[in-house]
Design a protein around this motif. Structure first.
Motif, PDB file in Angstrom:
ATOM      1  N   SER A 124      43.614   4.921 143.348  1.00  0.00           N
ATOM      2  CA  SER A 124      42.741   5.455 144.394  1.00  0.00           C
ATOM      3  C   SER A 124      42.295   4.399 145.392  1.00  0.00           C
ATOM      4  N   SER A 183      36.291   6.522 150.294  1.00  0.00           N
ATOM      5  CA  SER A 183      35.536   7.336 149.334  1.00  0.00           C
ATOM      6  C   SER A 183      35.613   6.735 147.938  1.00  0.00           C
ATOM      7  N   ALA A 184      36.803   6.249 147.565  1.00  0.00           N
ATOM      8  CA  ALA A 184      36.958   5.640 146.240  1.00  0.00           C
ATOM      9  C   ALA A 184      36.132   4.365 146.122  1.00  0.00           C
ATOM     10  N   ARG A 189      33.376   3.705 147.850  1.00  0.00           N
ATOM     11  CA  ARG A 189      31.972   4.134 147.801  1.00  0.00           C
ATOM     12  C   ARG A 189      31.612   4.582 146.396  1.00  0.00           C
ATOM     13  N   ARG A 190      32.525   5.302 145.750  1.00  0.00           N
ATOM     14  CA  ARG A 190      32.278   5.781 144.396  1.00  0.00           C
ATOM     15  C   ARG A 190      32.062   4.615 143.439  1.00  0.00           C
ATOM     16  N   ARG A 191      32.676   3.495 143.729  1.00  0.00           N
ATOM     17  CA  ARG A 191      32.522   2.306 142.889  1.00  0.00           C
ATOM     18  C   ARG A 191      31.418   1.375 143.390  1.00  0.00           C
ATOM     19  N   ASN A 192      30.687   1.801 144.429  1.00  0.00           N
ATOM     20  CA  ASN A 192      29.609   0.992 145.007  1.00  0.00           C
ATOM     21  C   ASN A 192      30.106  -0.386 145.434  1.00  0.00           C
ATOM     22  N   ALA A 213      32.381  10.148 153.212  1.00  0.00           N
ATOM     23  CA  ALA A 213      33.079  10.217 151.931  1.00  0.00           C
ATOM     24  C   ALA A 213      33.533  11.647 151.675  1.00  0.00           C
ATOM     25  N   GLU A 238      35.339  14.327 148.526  1.00  0.00           N
ATOM     26  CA  GLU A 238      35.468  14.479 147.085  1.00  0.00           C
ATOM     27  C   GLU A 238      36.864  14.044 146.649  1.00  0.00           C
TER      28      GLU A 238
END
Length: 232
Positions: free
Chosen positions: A81, A155-156, A158-161, A181, A183
């Motif tokens: 991702s 987005s990926a 961001r999901r991992r900060n 972002a 989904e």
């Protein structure tokens, strides 16, 4: 959304963003002040985004090199991702990816640029280096062609900060897009995503046609030779 003029220069900004997506070695750390100055001088991004990139550059320069280098490998080399190879997000390991890379290489060659044999044409830092050689409007339109892929990587991250999300956000804004972002499906475990397909189980790589279908094997019996005139 970035409200800069379409013809405002963005070449130096693109080169800084390209450098940020490469392995943060000693040469990178030494060049941080120059990169920060280039972002400020060109002013192609909103001030808030520039400040985020300044902070990321400063952290990569000042933190323990072992940690920043390990973070880079973990972030971009382990998992699909966040892969920086753009066509992997679209074509997976299918043959379509090979043709897409041939087409992209030809795009570079038409611009008079020869790709180093150690680089793949769809590696995002390479894409950005090419874009930096084009007129500003053409560079923005070229980035916009990849916007859906950039948004997925953003987005990926961001999901991992991850602080690297600011780099992808900047690219989306240069392409005239909002850094929003989307989904994403759950990312498979590393062992699953890189596992070899079972023999004769059909195509299982993302991007292949009918990946879940059984592929029939047709065995044709060899016919005996009917040739005449053979010696006794």
């Amino acid at each position: 959304m970035n409200d800069s003029k379409p013809n405002q220069p963005i070449a130096y900004t693109l080169r800084v963003l390209s450098a940020l997506l490469r392995y943060p070695d000693a040469a990178f750390r030494a060049a941080v002040p120059e990169m920060q100055e280039a972002l400020d001088r060109e002013a192609a991004l909103h001030l808030d985004r520039v400040l985020e990139l300044h902070a990321l550059l400063r952290r990569l320069q000042q933190d323990d090199p072992f940690n920043t280098e390990a973070e880079f490998v973990e972030m971009f080399d382990r998992g699909r991702s966040t892969s920086l190879h753009l066509f992997e997000h679209v074509h997976g390991d299918s043959r379509d990816r090979g043709q897409a890379m041939v087409d992209l290489t030809q795009t570079y060659e038409r611009a008079g640029l020869l790709l180093d044999t150690s680089e793949l044409p769809d590696h995002l830092p390479v894409v950005l280096e090419y874009a930096s050689t084009q007129p500003p409007q053409a560079a923005r339109e070229f980035l916009a062609e990849f916007a859906h892929i950039l948004r997925g990587i953003f987005s990926a991250l961001r999901r991992r900060n991850s602080g690297y999300a600011s780099v992808l956000a900047a690219l989306l804004e240069l392409a005239g897009e909002q850094a929003e972002a989307v989904e994403l499906p759950p990312e498979p475990a590393l062992d699953d995503s890189w596992a070899e397909p079972e023999p004769f189980s059909g195509c299982s790589s993302p991007g292949q046609s009918r990946p879940a279908d059984v592929q029939p094997v047709h065995i044709i019996r060899k016919q005996p030779s009917t040739a005449s005139g053979a010696s006794a």
